[in-house]
Structures are given as C-alpha cells and as structure tokens.
Design a protein around this motif. Sequence first.
Motif, mmCIF file in Angstrom:
data_model
loop_
_atom_site.group_PDB
_atom_site.id
_atom_site.type_symbol
_atom_site.label_atom_id
_atom_site.label_comp_id
_atom_site.label_asym_id
_atom_site.label_seq_id
_atom_site.Cartn_x
_atom_site.Cartn_y
_atom_site.Cartn_z
ATOM 1 N N ALA A 299 0.830 -1.198 0.000
ATOM 2 C CA ALA A 299 0.000 0.000 0.000
ATOM 3 C C ALA A 299 0.870 1.254 0.000
ATOM 4 O O ALA A 299 2.099 1.184 -0.112
ATOM 5 C CB ALA A 299 -0.936 -0.030 1.204
ATOM 6 N N ASP A 300 0.244 2.406 0.160
ATOM 7 C CA ASP A 300 0.955 3.692 0.135
ATOM 8 C C ASP A 300 1.857 3.857 1.368
ATOM 9 O O ASP A 300 1.604 3.281 2.424
ATOM 10 C CB ASP A 300 -0.040 4.846 0.109
ATOM 11 C CG ASP A 300 -0.886 4.877 -1.146
ATOM 12 O OD1 ASP A 300 -0.548 4.165 -2.110
ATOM 13 O OD2 ASP A 300 -1.899 5.616 -1.165
ATOM 14 N N ASP A 301 2.883 4.697 1.200
ATOM 15 C CA ASP A 301 3.726 5.150 2.314
ATOM 16 C C ASP A 301 4.409 4.018 3.057
ATOM 17 O O ASP A 301 4.578 4.061 4.271
ATOM 18 C CB ASP A 301 2.893 5.990 3.301
ATOM 19 C CG ASP A 301 2.273 7.202 2.636
ATOM 20 O OD1 ASP A 301 3.026 8.024 2.079
ATOM 21 O OD2 ASP A 301 1.033 7.313 2.646
ATOM 22 N N VAL A 302 4.833 3.019 2.334
ATOM 23 C CA VAL A 302 5.549 1.878 2.924
ATOM 24 C C VAL A 302 7.044 2.038 2.654
ATOM 25 O O VAL A 302 7.442 2.495 1.574
ATOM 26 C CB VAL A 302 5.036 0.549 2.337
ATOM 27 C CG1 VAL A 302 5.957 -0.621 2.693
ATOM 28 C CG2 VAL A 302 3.614 0.281 2.822
ATOM 29 N N THR A 303 7.858 1.633 3.622
ATOM 30 C CA THR A 303 9.307 1.641 3.445
ATOM 31 C C THR A 303 9.829 0.216 3.536
ATOM 32 O O THR A 303 9.560 -0.495 4.516
ATOM 33 C CB THR A 303 10.004 2.494 4.518
ATOM 34 O OG1 THR A 303 9.543 3.846 4.400
ATOM 35 C CG2 THR A 303 11.517 2.460 4.347
ATOM 36 N N ILE A 304 10.542 -0.193 2.488
ATOM 37 C CA ILE A 304 11.143 -1.527 2.455
ATOM 38 C C ILE A 304 12.649 -1.332 2.415
ATOM 39 O O ILE A 304 13.202 -0.858 1.415
ATOM 40 C CB ILE A 304 10.658 -2.328 1.234
ATOM 41 C CG1 ILE A 304 9.123 -2.456 1.287
ATOM 42 C CG2 ILE A 304 11.313 -3.705 1.197
ATOM 43 C CD1 ILE A 304 8.521 -3.085 0.044
ATOM 44 N N ARG A 305 13.290 -1.698 3.496
ATOM 45 C CA ARG A 305 14.717 -1.428 3.606
ATOM 46 C C ARG A 305 15.542 -2.530 2.935
ATOM 47 O O ARG A 305 15.019 -3.579 2.544
ATOM 48 C CB ARG A 305 15.115 -1.228 5.060
ATOM 49 C CG ARG A 305 14.364 -0.061 5.703
ATOM 50 C CD ARG A 305 15.096 0.564 6.858
ATOM 51 N NE ARG A 305 14.344 1.703 7.412
ATOM 52 C CZ ARG A 305 14.369 2.921 6.910
ATOM 53 N NH1 ARG A 305 15.101 3.194 5.837
ATOM 54 N NH2 ARG A 305 13.659 3.893 7.463
ATOM 55 N N ALA A 306 16.833 -2.279 2.817
ATOM 56 C CA ALA A 306 17.725 -3.077 1.965
ATOM 57 C C ALA A 306 17.740 -4.557 2.329
ATOM 58 O O ALA A 306 17.534 -4.947 3.477
ATOM 59 C CB ALA A 306 19.144 -2.512 2.055
ATOM 60 N N PHE A 307 17.974 -5.369 1.305
ATOM 61 C CA PHE A 307 18.206 -6.807 1.428
ATOM 62 C C PHE A 307 16.999 -7.559 1.994
ATOM 63 O O PHE A 307 17.152 -8.578 2.661
ATOM 64 C CB PHE A 307 19.451 -7.098 2.281
ATOM 65 C CG PHE A 307 20.730 -6.648 1.641
ATOM 66 C CD1 PHE A 307 21.356 -7.419 0.681
ATOM 67 C CD2 PHE A 307 21.286 -5.433 1.986
ATOM 68 C CE1 PHE A 307 22.531 -7.000 0.075
ATOM 69 C CE2 PHE A 307 22.465 -4.987 1.388
ATOM 70 C CZ PHE A 307 23.092 -5.773 0.433
ATOM 71 N N SER A 308 15.808 -7.069 1.721
ATOM 72 C CA SER A 308 14.601 -7.772 2.155
ATOM 73 C C SER A 308 14.059 -8.624 1.014
ATOM 74 O O SER A 308 14.250 -8.321 -0.165
ATOM 75 C CB SER A 308 13.545 -6.774 2.633
ATOM 76 O OG SER A 308 13.975 -6.106 3.797
ATOM 77 N N HIS A 309 13.359 -9.697 1.387
ATOM 78 C CA HIS A 309 12.766 -10.615 0.404
ATOM 79 C C HIS A 309 11.308 -10.808 0.771
ATOM 80 O O HIS A 309 10.988 -11.175 1.903
ATOM 81 C CB HIS A 309 13.512 -11.956 0.416
ATOM 82 C CG HIS A 309 13.077 -12.882 -0.684
ATOM 83 N ND1 HIS A 309 11.883 -13.557 -0.658
ATOM 84 C CD2 HIS A 309 13.678 -13.238 -1.843
ATOM 85 C CE1 HIS A 309 11.773 -14.292 -1.758
ATOM 86 N NE2 HIS A 309 12.845 -14.109 -2.491
ATOM 87 N N LEU A 310 10.408 -10.579 -0.202
ATOM 88 C CA LEU A 310 8.973 -10.663 0.041
ATOM 89 C C LEU A 310 8.326 -11.593 -0.963
ATOM 90 O O LEU A 310 8.633 -11.554 -2.160
ATOM 91 C CB LEU A 310 8.313 -9.283 -0.081
ATOM 92 C CG LEU A 310 8.817 -8.134 0.771
ATOM 93 C CD1 LEU A 310 10.045 -7.468 0.148
ATOM 94 C CD2 LEU A 310 7.720 -7.082 0.945
ATOM 95 N N GLU A 311 7.403 -12.409 -0.484
ATOM 96 C CA GLU A 311 6.636 -13.289 -1.372
ATOM 97 C C GLU A 311 5.285 -13.581 -0.719
ATOM 98 O O GLU A 311 5.214 -13.942 0.454
ATOM 99 C CB GLU A 311 7.383 -14.599 -1.616
ATOM 100 C CG GLU A 311 6.654 -15.553 -2.542
ATOM 101 C CD GLU A 311 7.432 -16.829 -2.824
ATOM 102 O OE1 GLU A 311 6.928 -17.666 -3.590
ATOM 103 O OE2 GLU A 311 8.541 -16.975 -2.282
ATOM 104 N N GLY A 312 4.207 -13.397 -1.484
ATOM 105 C CA GLY A 312 2.876 -13.706 -0.973
ATOM 106 C C GLY A 312 2.486 -12.887 0.237
ATOM 107 O O GLY A 312 1.729 -13.350 1.086
ATOM 108 N N ALA A 313 2.975 -11.649 0.335
ATOM 109 C CA ALA A 313 2.776 -10.821 1.515
ATOM 110 C C ALA A 313 1.947 -9.584 1.192
ATOM 111 O O ALA A 313 1.972 -9.082 0.066
ATOM 112 C CB ALA A 313 4.122 -10.404 2.097
#
Length: 461
Positions: A299-313
């Motif tokens: 969604a809006d205004d989200v911060t994803i910091r370095a070296f993260s891995h996302l799946e099905g989230a």
Amino acid sequence: MSAMAEDSSPLAPLAVVVLAAGKGTRMKSNLHKVLHPIAGRPMLEHLMASAAELSPQRQVVVAGHGLEQLERALGESVTFAVQEPQLGTGHAVQQAQGALQGFDGDVLILYGDVPFVRTETMRAMIERLHAEDSPAVVVLGFEPEDPLQYGRVLAHDDGRIAMMVEYKDATDEQRACRLCNSGLMAVRSADLFDLLSRVGNDNAQGEYYLVDIVNVATLEGRTCAVITTDDPDEVGGINSRGELAEAEARWQARRRKDAMADGVTLTAPETVFFAWDTQLGRDVTIEPNVVFGPGVMVADDVTIRAFSHLEGATLESGVEIGPYARLRPGAVLKTGSKVGNFVEMKKAVLGEGAKANHLSYLGDAEIGAGANIGAGTITCNYDGYFKHKTVIGERAFIGSNSALVAPLQIGADAIVAAGSAVTRNVAPGELRLVRGEQLVKPGWADRFHDTMKKKKAEQKK
C-alpha cells in the motif's frame, strides 16, 4: 506499430494456437523451455495471459517433448495437440486441425518461447486481417538492429507481401532486406488448413514452413500483408539460459521505470527485482537489493529497507520492514506495523502498530495491535507432524529470547518475561516468567580461575 488500430473487440470469434513442441536443447534443462520463469512466472503463461485479454473461444497448445509438464502447468485451460515427429512450423500448426474442428473465425498463431507479445499487437494483426483488402494472411514483422539469420519479409511500401523466404533459402539480395519475420500470423480458419495442405518441404531444411502459406496464397493472386512492431524486443525468442537472463533483465528494466513513474522511490533501481504481479502504492520507498516473489501487495507510504525478500505478503499503509526482513506467503502487516532486521514471517498477521524489530520468527501467528515482540522470539509452530497457531493479544509485550510453543494464546496487555519458554496460555494482564531459578555463589568464579591457572602452570613445567 504500423496499422495499429484502436482498442476494440475482435471482429470474429478467435482461436489461439501456440507452438511449443520444440525440445529446447540449448536450455540444457529437464524443465520444458516454455515453463522457465521470467519475473516468477513461466514464459508461456505470460503469453497466454496477454492472449486471454482478447477472449479467445479456443486455445490450443501444440506440444511434443515435455507434454506432461505442460499439462500439469496449464491444466484444462487449454487443449493440447501433439506434434511427433517435428517436421517444421507448418506441420506443427497442422496438428491443431482436430482441436479446431468446427471452429469458424480467426486464428492467431503464436510461439511459446516468444512470451512478451502485447495484446495490442495481437489485436492489430486481427484487425488488419479484416481490412478492406481482406488479406489471406497477416504476418507480424520487425526490424532488428542485426537481422542475423531471421527469415525475410519482402513487401511493398503499402505492406502487401511479395514473398517470404527463410534465411537459409534466401539470396544475398533478399538477405539485404531488413524486415524480418517474427513467425506470428493471423489467418482465417477457413483458409488456414487449406493453405497448409499445399505447403511442400522442398527447401534447405526439408521441413514444412509455416511462412509458405503466404507464398501459396500470393501465387494464387491473393493479398497477404505485414504489420511491423515498433519494439523488436516484443518478438524476441528465448532459446538459452543467456537469452532467458536477457529477457528477465529487459522485463525488470521496464517494470522499474513503470514503478518510478507511478510514484515509487527506488534508491538503486538496478538492484530491485519485481515479480510479474507485484502491486505497489504511491510514496513507497524501496532500498537496494530487495527481491519480490509472486503475490506481493504494497500500500501507500511503505518503506522496504535493503536486502529484504517478500513473497505472498500484504503490506498496509505506513508499514516499515527490514533491512534483511523475509516475508513469506501469508504474511500480513497491518497499518503502521514494523518488522526489523532478520525477522521472518510466514502465514502470520502483525496488527496495527505492532513491532518485531530484531531476530524473530513469526509463523502461523496472529499478533494484536500495539504488541511488541522482543529480539530472538520465535513461535514454535511445528511439532514434527502438524502446524499450530499462536495468538498474541493487543499491547502484549513478549520479552527477548522467548519461545512460544503453539498452540498458544497470550492475552491483551500480558507480559512474557525475557528468556521464557511458554507452553500454556497466558491470561490478559498476566506476567509469565518461565526460567530456571537463578543460583548465586559468591567468590566461586575467583576460586575456579585460581585453580585452573595453577593446573595450567604445572603442565608447563
């Protein structure tokens, strides 16, 4: 693209025939070539999704080697025809005749290893087929920087085709033509198999070329036409691991540009990798070396910091994750929640404003709003046979290095002391402390050190 028409529905019922019978030997893989993924999705499914926007009445995949893999991947969504042996592209399309029995409409011929043909391009081919001069065949051409060994389309200025020729059968003069054949065609079903029945194999390869239906129709005095894509990458085939990597790179480059154009900040764009279905809101910030697997919604205004891995989230507004966070399928972060470095979530909901800042595993869990999960906390969700759920109430405080053994419920405002191994439910507002009794022996350590130093000194004598 020349002859591009406005968005509209096809003018007649549509069938799509996808050729996927090649062995793909250059991939050197047990996986069928067209099932190799780009952006987390098999290349064939990229193509089928684009074709599906035209609402085809029939979809036929012509297969040979690896038929079972294709059947498992596509299920009952398509009809399969088998080409065995493989005697050329014309012979491959002939194998779809049974599957198209009784069909009266347009046939769009595509290739499973050419996955990024746009729906707009497919539509333009079909609409050119219904132009006033009513061509028997419409061919999609392109003009690459280096024509290499592509077949050539010899056409008049108005797009009418004079002749088509494969590279191996072309003269030097014909090879000087820069308009190349992508292999994609649109043909009326009433013409297709009649034209194919008159194609021979008197050529350098001894094969039945699909392009020869154009030459057969032209010799009969019928018009055939070419339209040209303005993006040669759109019709690039994938035959090796190197070409697969190049296609992935092109796809990612386009997706990054689209993300930034839509209001996403990528601090190091070339290091971020998206999946085919990644959804991003506005004012999202993505730091370097972030990887998205399929099924992520941000969604809006989200911060994803370095070296993260996302799946099905799913990340709701105001969420912050990472660095070094891992979100697995079923992870849901509610508004304003946060996970920090080396936190892993799987099939878990982190409530509004809740935090898990360091070194934790949250699996099969529901964490209430405002709860705090201390460093080193894990939900022990698997007993070796079954998964169990942990429910943590609102504003609960879980101390560092706690093991929460599911199934377990921890009430609102409860406190679990650091280092606890909790196996029974914790009531709301309760303190749970599960540790061995702390033993104190004054001077014991000094005496131990003195004894050991003496022993070590004696050994050196």
